[in-house]
Write an enzyme that holds these catalytic residues in place. Structure first.
Site, PDB file in Angstrom:
ATOM      1  N   LYS A 116     132.390  63.983 -36.946  1.00  0.00           N
ATOM      2  CA  LYS A 116     132.468  64.137 -38.399  1.00  0.00           C
ATOM      3  C   LYS A 116     131.099  64.203 -39.075  1.00  0.00           C
ATOM      4  O   LYS A 116     130.940  64.907 -40.067  1.00  0.00           O
ATOM      5  CB  LYS A 116     133.304  63.025 -38.997  1.00  0.00           C
ATOM      6  N   GLY A 165     143.822  59.715 -38.709  1.00  0.00           N
ATOM      7  CA  GLY A 165     143.900  58.640 -39.698  1.00  0.00           C
ATOM      8  C   GLY A 165     143.354  57.312 -39.189  1.00  0.00           C
ATOM      9  O   GLY A 165     143.371  56.314 -39.896  1.00  0.00           O
ATOM     10  N   GLU A 200     131.260  57.183 -46.975  1.00  0.00           N
ATOM     11  CA  GLU A 200     131.632  58.193 -47.967  1.00  0.00           C
ATOM     12  C   GLU A 200     132.142  57.499 -49.217  1.00  0.00           C
ATOM     13  O   GLU A 200     132.752  56.432 -49.117  1.00  0.00           O
ATOM     14  CB  GLU A 200     132.803  59.021 -47.411  1.00  0.00           C
ATOM     15  N   LYS A 237     151.298  63.664 -42.555  1.00  0.00           N
ATOM     16  CA  LYS A 237     151.852  64.590 -43.539  1.00  0.00           C
ATOM     17  C   LYS A 237     153.371  64.644 -43.424  1.00  0.00           C
ATOM     18  O   LYS A 237     153.909  64.621 -42.320  1.00  0.00           O
ATOM     19  CB  LYS A 237     151.261  65.980 -43.318  1.00  0.00           C
ATOM     20  N   GLU A 288     137.076  67.532 -43.128  1.00  0.00           N
ATOM     21  CA  GLU A 288     136.961  67.808 -41.694  1.00  0.00           C
ATOM     22  C   GLU A 288     137.543  69.165 -41.325  1.00  0.00           C
ATOM     23  O   GLU A 288     138.240  69.792 -42.120  1.00  0.00           O
ATOM     24  CB  GLU A 288     137.632  66.711 -40.854  1.00  0.00           C
ATOM     25  N   ASN A 290     139.972  71.045 -38.451  1.00  0.00           N
ATOM     26  CA  ASN A 290     140.887  70.903 -37.321  1.00  0.00           C
ATOM     27  C   ASN A 290     140.795  72.182 -36.507  1.00  0.00           C
ATOM     28  O   ASN A 290     141.216  73.246 -36.958  1.00  0.00           O
ATOM     29  CB  ASN A 290     142.317  70.645 -37.790  1.00  0.00           C
ATOM     30  N   ARG A 292     142.191  73.917 -34.242  1.00  0.00           N
ATOM     31  CA  ARG A 292     143.428  74.218 -33.488  1.00  0.00           C
ATOM     32  C   ARG A 292     144.458  74.768 -34.462  1.00  0.00           C
ATOM     33  O   ARG A 292     144.215  74.812 -35.662  1.00  0.00           O
ATOM     34  CB  ARG A 292     143.973  72.938 -32.862  1.00  0.00           C
ATOM     35  N   ARG A 338     158.809  68.079 -42.524  1.00  0.00           N
ATOM     36  CA  ARG A 338     158.826  67.643 -41.124  1.00  0.00           C
ATOM     37  C   ARG A 338     160.025  66.723 -40.938  1.00  0.00           C
ATOM     38  O   ARG A 338     160.185  65.770 -41.700  1.00  0.00           O
ATOM     39  CB  ARG A 338     157.558  66.857 -40.781  1.00  0.00           C
TER      40      ARG A 338
HETATM   41  P1  ADP Z   1     141.385  61.903 -39.796  1.00  0.00           P
HETATM   42  O1  ADP Z   1     140.483  62.778 -38.990  1.00  0.00           O
HETATM   43  O2  ADP Z   1     141.584  60.571 -39.164  1.00  0.00           O
HETATM   44  O3  ADP Z   1     142.657  62.585 -40.205  1.00  0.00           O
HETATM   45  P2  ADP Z   1     140.210  62.403 -42.426  1.00  0.00           P
HETATM   46  O4  ADP Z   1     138.747  62.343 -42.637  1.00  0.00           O
HETATM   47  O5  ADP Z   1     140.830  63.758 -42.343  1.00  0.00           O
HETATM   48  O6  ADP Z   1     140.574  61.544 -41.128  1.00  0.00           O
HETATM   49  O7  ADP Z   1     140.927  61.583 -43.536  1.00  0.00           O
HETATM   50  C1  ADP Z   1     142.316  61.281 -43.481  1.00  0.00           C
HETATM   51  C2  ADP Z   1     142.877  61.065 -44.870  1.00  0.00           C
HETATM   52  O8  ADP Z   1     142.197  59.985 -45.510  1.00  0.00           O
HETATM   53  C3  ADP Z   1     142.704  62.256 -45.814  1.00  0.00           C
HETATM   54  O9  ADP Z   1     143.764  63.175 -45.724  1.00  0.00           O
HETATM   55  C4  ADP Z   1     142.676  61.567 -47.166  1.00  0.00           C
HETATM   56  O10 ADP Z   1     144.000  61.331 -47.595  1.00  0.00           O
HETATM   57  C5  ADP Z   1     142.006  60.244 -46.878  1.00  0.00           C
HETATM   58  N1  ADP Z   1     140.553  60.321 -47.154  1.00  0.00           N
HETATM   59  C6  ADP Z   1     139.578  60.752 -46.325  1.00  0.00           C
HETATM   60  N2  ADP Z   1     138.371  60.680 -46.897  1.00  0.00           N
HETATM   61  C7  ADP Z   1     138.561  60.180 -48.131  1.00  0.00           C
HETATM   62  C8  ADP Z   1     137.682  59.837 -49.232  1.00  0.00           C
HETATM   63  N3  ADP Z   1     136.370  60.007 -49.158  1.00  0.00           N
HETATM   64  N4  ADP Z   1     138.245  59.345 -50.350  1.00  0.00           N
HETATM   65  C9  ADP Z   1     139.588  59.133 -50.436  1.00  0.00           C
HETATM   66  N5  ADP Z   1     140.448  59.423 -49.444  1.00  0.00           N
HETATM   67  C10 ADP Z   1     139.958  59.943 -48.300  1.00  0.00           C
END
Ligand code: ADP
Length: 447
Positions: A116, A165, A200, A237, A288, A290, A292, A338
């Site tokens: 990341k 998550g 973040e 989701k 991020e 994905n 795939r 889903r």
């Molecule tokens: P993962 O790779 O574990 O799925 P993500 O970075 O995609 O992690 O984050 C997963 C979820 O967490 C996102 O869909 C969002 O709902 C929440 N999230 C991630 N970063 C932030 C942030 N900076 N502020 C608020 N919510 C966040």
């Protein structure tokens, strides 16, 4: 073009890939664990090979077994689906080293984007907005405190190797930051064998909007518009849709163009998804990539008319994209629900069992992507998702009505089997969803 493709996955996505191959006139090899023996979708493949016992670490995650199956069956390419080995660059590398094409991005792009902190750097290089936070990995507690003071609390501590998550912890003040930092790092080391964390800003009440991208091996990259996946439970989701409702057109365009820039900058090809969070003022921030195909790809297929799995295969075979950005239009509205075999009264725990009664809805604009049938035994060993119900209609209002009608028609019964259908109906009927005023925590707060 490939003569034979091995599908390194199970369930609905394995069936989805087999279908795309058949339409392209390509032979298929399915693999299965002992728990999946006898599943009907395996009969549709030209060959099916058992790769181990039920436990996924001994079968669907067993790289040597899968490559051996491909060699044995003379498959020239492997489609990994989603989950399991789909984002494992060792697997991609070993496939290609064995002379088998991996249907996915190049290993180097997978490796960089799978981290990341690296992905954030690439995004910044591509002038894609990222969430305010640390420049790179956090190297000391004092640095963490300084960064958090600069960007303001609350903040999130995220594992650079995190996914699904996992590895995300909030901190609301300096005291909690200091304790959570240690915990986050230890947890990351344990879960991902990589203790690296970064910080973040915690974006309040965000929406989750992601952009589908597609790039070939000749330098052409396009986006296929966006999907809104704000309706989640514990980062999983539940309902996805395209287009994202109430997203101003200029924001939508900027976001899609940003995603394409990021793909070009990272040397990516094949299909991928660039995920963003959108704040209450419609500012968007990259979170991020994905690397795939995603579970929710059908909603993009419905609004663009482009078969994404087919495109993945064509790109992997070295073909050029047959359309330009201007030719990709998004019309109408598509929603996906889903359907998980989970018991809401037991904290949404998976509830395996044998399906004794199944009625699948139909009618104009209804699609059901699933591998289940009457007599199918839902296995306790894998993901609880048993299918995806997708609708396509000219407007969002009609799509919601169609989805509710289809969910009411749906019947799936068997001893001990419960599904997330009742929860999906409650969400679809709620004014917050209908007015597109939800955020990623709406479902957890409300139910
Ligand atoms: P993962 O790779 O574990 O799925 P993500 O970075 O995609 O992690 O984050 C997963 C979820 O967490 C996102 O869909 C969002 O709902 C929440 N999230 C991630 N970063 C932030 C942030 N900076 N502020 C608020 N919510 C966040």
């Amino acid at each position: 073009m490939f003569q034979r493709i091995l599908v390194a996955n199970r369930g609905e996505i394995a069936l989805r890939v087999i279908r795309a191959c058949q339409e392209l006139g390509i032979g298929t090899v399915a693999v299965f664990s002992e728990a999946d023996r006898g599943a009907h979708y395996l009969d549709l493949a030209d060959e099916a090979i058992c790769i181990g016992p039920a436990s996924s670490s001994e079968s669907y995650l067993k790289i040597e077994h899968i490559i051996a199956a491909a060699e044995l069956s003379e498959a020239q390419a492997i489609h990994p689906g989603y989950g399991f080995l789909a984002e494992n660059y060792d697997f991609a590398e070993q496939c290609r080293d064995s002379g088998i094409e991996f249907i996915g991005p190049p290993q180097e792009a997978m490796r960089k984007l799978g981290d990341k902190v690296e992905a954030r750097k690439i995004a910044m290089e591509a002038k894609v907005p990222v969430v305010p936070g640390s420049d790179g990995l956090i190297t000391s507690e004092e640095e963490a405190v300084r960064v958090a003071n600069e960007i303001g609390y609350p903040v999130l501590i995220k594992a650079t190797a995190g996914g699904g998550g996992k590895g995300i912890r909030p901190a609301t003040d300096e005291k909690s930051l200091r304790t959570e930092l240690k915990a986050a790092s230890a947890e990351a080391e344990k879960a991902f064998k990589n203790a690296g964390v970064y910080i973040e800003k915690f974006v309040q009440k965000p929406r989750h909007v992601e952009v589908q991208v597609l790039a070939d091996q000749h330098g052409n990259a396009v986006h296929l518009w966006e999907r809104d996946c704000t309706m989640q439970r514990k980062h999983q989701k539940l309902i996805e849709e395209s287009p994202a409702p109430k997203l101003p057109e200029n924001v939508r365009l900027e976001m899609c163009e940003a995603a394409t820039r990021l793909v070009r900058t990272s040397g990516y090809f094949n299909a991928g998804t660039v995920e963003f969070i959108v704040d209450q003022d419609n500012n968007f921030y990259f979170i991020e990539v994905n690397a795939r195909i995603q579970v929710e790809h059908p909603v993009t297929e419905m609004v663009t008319g482009i078969d994404l799995i087919r495109q993945q295969i064509l790109v992997a075979a070295g073909e050029k994209l047959s359309f330009t950005q201007d030719e990709i239009t998004s019309t109408g509205c598509s929603i996906e629900v889903r359907i998980n075999a989970e018991d809401p009264d037991q904290g949404f725990r998976g509830c395996p069992g044998t399906i004794t009664d199944l009625i699948i809805p139909g009618g104009l604009g209804v699609r059901f992507d699933s591998h289940v049938y009457t007599g199918y035994r839902i296995s306790p060993h894998y993901d609880s998702m048993i299918g995806k119900l997708i609708v396509y209609k000219p407007t969002r209002e009609e799509a919601i009505a169609c989805m509710l009608r289809a969910l009411n028609e749906f019947r799936i019964d068997g001893p001990g089997i419960k599904t997330t259908i009742p929860l999906a109906k409650k969400i679809l009927m709620h004014s917050v969803f209908r007015n597109a005023e939800g955020d990623t925590k709406f479902v957890e707060r409300t139910w």
